[in-house]
Design a protein around this motif. Structure first.
Motif, PDB file in Angstrom:
ATOM      1  N   ASN A  33     -59.876 -51.337 -20.683  1.00  0.00           N
ATOM      2  CA  ASN A  33     -59.614 -50.036 -21.280  1.00  0.00           C
ATOM      3  C   ASN A  33     -59.284 -50.226 -22.759  1.00  0.00           C
ATOM      4  O   ASN A  33     -58.758 -51.268 -23.176  1.00  0.00           O
ATOM      5  CB  ASN A  33     -58.430 -49.366 -20.583  1.00  0.00           C
ATOM      6  N   VAL A  34     -59.601 -49.230 -23.552  1.00  0.00           N
ATOM      7  CA  VAL A  34     -59.325 -49.279 -24.991  1.00  0.00           C
ATOM      8  C   VAL A  34     -58.503 -48.064 -25.385  1.00  0.00           C
ATOM      9  O   VAL A  34     -58.801 -46.939 -24.959  1.00  0.00           O
ATOM     10  CB  VAL A  34     -60.631 -49.314 -25.801  1.00  0.00           C
ATOM     11  N   GLY A  35     -57.517 -48.288 -26.179  1.00  0.00           N
ATOM     12  CA  GLY A  35     -56.690 -47.184 -26.679  1.00  0.00           C
ATOM     13  C   GLY A  35     -56.609 -47.225 -28.185  1.00  0.00           C
ATOM     14  O   GLY A  35     -56.753 -48.283 -28.810  1.00  0.00           O
ATOM     15  N   TRP A  36     -56.419 -46.052 -28.757  1.00  0.00           N
ATOM     16  CA  TRP A  36     -56.131 -45.920 -30.182  1.00  0.00           C
ATOM     17  C   TRP A  36     -54.722 -45.332 -30.311  1.00  0.00           C
ATOM     18  O   TRP A  36     -54.382 -44.357 -29.624  1.00  0.00           O
ATOM     19  CB  TRP A  36     -57.142 -45.008 -30.870  1.00  0.00           C
ATOM     20  N   PHE A  37     -53.961 -45.932 -31.187  1.00  0.00           N
ATOM     21  CA  PHE A  37     -52.612 -45.453 -31.489  1.00  0.00           C
ATOM     22  C   PHE A  37     -52.498 -45.301 -32.996  1.00  0.00           C
ATOM     23  O   PHE A  37     -53.327 -45.822 -33.750  1.00  0.00           O
ATOM     24  CB  PHE A  37     -51.563 -46.465 -30.989  1.00  0.00           C
ATOM     25  N   ALA A  50     -57.722 -42.715 -25.482  1.00  0.00           N
ATOM     26  CA  ALA A  50     -58.032 -43.888 -24.675  1.00  0.00           C
ATOM     27  C   ALA A  50     -59.325 -43.654 -23.917  1.00  0.00           C
ATOM     28  O   ALA A  50     -59.691 -42.507 -23.626  1.00  0.00           O
ATOM     29  CB  ALA A  50     -56.895 -44.196 -23.703  1.00  0.00           C
ATOM     30  N   ILE A  51     -59.973 -44.754 -23.581  1.00  0.00           N
ATOM     31  CA  ILE A  51     -61.220 -44.707 -22.821  1.00  0.00           C
ATOM     32  C   ILE A  51     -61.184 -45.832 -21.804  1.00  0.00           C
ATOM     33  O   ILE A  51     -60.717 -46.932 -22.078  1.00  0.00           O
ATOM     34  CB  ILE A  51     -62.449 -44.831 -23.751  1.00  0.00           C
ATOM     35  N   ILE A  57     -66.319 -44.151 -16.776  1.00  0.00           N
ATOM     36  CA  ILE A  57     -65.787 -43.692 -18.054  1.00  0.00           C
ATOM     37  C   ILE A  57     -64.932 -42.441 -17.892  1.00  0.00           C
ATOM     38  O   ILE A  57     -65.392 -41.419 -17.387  1.00  0.00           O
ATOM     39  CB  ILE A  57     -66.919 -43.404 -19.052  1.00  0.00           C
ATOM     40  N   VAL A  58     -63.709 -42.559 -18.341  1.00  0.00           N
ATOM     41  CA  VAL A  58     -62.803 -41.412 -18.453  1.00  0.00           C
ATOM     42  C   VAL A  58     -62.146 -41.527 -19.814  1.00  0.00           C
ATOM     43  O   VAL A  58     -61.825 -42.629 -20.274  1.00  0.00           O
ATOM     44  CB  VAL A  58     -61.733 -41.422 -17.339  1.00  0.00           C
ATOM     45  N   THR A  59     -61.956 -40.396 -20.475  1.00  0.00           N
ATOM     46  CA  THR A  59     -61.273 -40.398 -21.763  1.00  0.00           C
ATOM     47  C   THR A  59     -60.080 -39.462 -21.694  1.00  0.00           C
ATOM     48  O   THR A  59     -60.035 -38.530 -20.885  1.00  0.00           O
ATOM     49  CB  THR A  59     -62.200 -39.950 -22.900  1.00  0.00           C
ATOM     50  N   ILE A  71     -63.330 -40.466 -28.761  1.00  0.00           N
ATOM     51  CA  ILE A  71     -63.338 -41.917 -28.554  1.00  0.00           C
ATOM     52  C   ILE A  71     -64.623 -42.298 -27.826  1.00  0.00           C
ATOM     53  O   ILE A  71     -65.093 -41.560 -26.951  1.00  0.00           O
ATOM     54  CB  ILE A  71     -62.088 -42.376 -27.771  1.00  0.00           C
ATOM     55  N   ALA A  72     -65.186 -43.428 -28.195  1.00  0.00           N
ATOM     56  CA  ALA A  72     -66.437 -43.876 -27.581  1.00  0.00           C
ATOM     57  C   ALA A  72     -66.499 -45.396 -27.677  1.00  0.00           C
ATOM     58  O   ALA A  72     -65.657 -46.025 -28.315  1.00  0.00           O
ATOM     59  CB  ALA A  72     -67.634 -43.244 -28.285  1.00  0.00           C
ATOM     60  N   ARG A  73     -67.502 -45.963 -27.007  1.00  0.00           N
ATOM     61  CA  ARG A  73     -67.678 -47.414 -27.076  1.00  0.00           C
ATOM     62  C   ARG A  73     -69.159 -47.729 -27.073  1.00  0.00           C
ATOM     63  O   ARG A  73     -69.964 -46.976 -26.524  1.00  0.00           O
ATOM     64  CB  ARG A  73     -66.965 -48.096 -25.913  1.00  0.00           C
ATOM     65  N   ASP A  74     -69.496 -48.842 -27.691  1.00  0.00           N
ATOM     66  CA  ASP A  74     -70.866 -49.363 -27.692  1.00  0.00           C
ATOM     67  C   ASP A  74     -70.785 -50.766 -27.117  1.00  0.00           C
ATOM     68  O   ASP A  74     -70.368 -51.701 -27.806  1.00  0.00           O
ATOM     69  CB  ASP A  74     -71.431 -49.362 -29.114  1.00  0.00           C
ATOM     70  N   ASN A  75     -71.176 -50.902 -25.860  1.00  0.00           N
ATOM     71  CA  ASN A  75     -71.021 -52.195 -25.198  1.00  0.00           C
ATOM     72  C   ASN A  75     -71.898 -53.266 -25.821  1.00  0.00           C
ATOM     73  O   ASN A  75     -71.511 -54.438 -25.880  1.00  0.00           O
ATOM     74  CB  ASN A  75     -71.336 -52.048 -23.709  1.00  0.00           C
TER      75      ASN A  75
END
Length: 123
Positions: A33-37, A50-51, A57-59, A71-75
């Protein structure tokens, strides 16, 4: 050695946009999981978004940024992003990305953190 490196911060006028990036090395970001603070001067670090890891995938977002931040991700790039639109002066802070096995609003669930990137929104 796991490293997270944020980039994309800067100075922007209120109403503008920025996209923050969080590039990972030493860890496959899609498995975590990834979070931004963010942390503003004289304030505590607060949750932004968070994602979940890519298997499902849940945000989620802090109420203060809901509808404005994404929030997004590029694997393929092992990178996570925070798209920030309609920025407000009160969004000014140092922004941190973090990865971990927890999907929570608190910092304790994340075990690796980036060094932070400054976002300044002027009026």
């Amino acid at each position: 050695q796991v490293q997270l490196v944020e980039s994309g911060g800067g100075l922007v006028q209120a109403g503008g946009s920025l996209r923050l990036s969080c590039a990972a090395s030493g860890r496959t970001l899609s498995s975590y999981n990834v979070g931004w603070f963010r942390q503003a001067p004289r304030k505590e670090r607060e949750f932004v978004a968070a994602i979940t890891r890519s298997s499902f995938i849940v945000t989620k977002y802090a109420d203060s940024v809901k509808g404005r931040f994404t929030i997004a991700r590029d694997n393929a790039k092992n990178t996570a992003y925070l798209q920030m639109d309609s920025l407000k002066v009160e969004d000014t802070a140092v922004y941190y990305c973090a990865s971990g096995r927890e999907f929570g609003n608190g910092p304790d669930g994340y075990d690796y953190w980036g060094q932070g990137t400054q976002v300044t929104v002027s009026s």
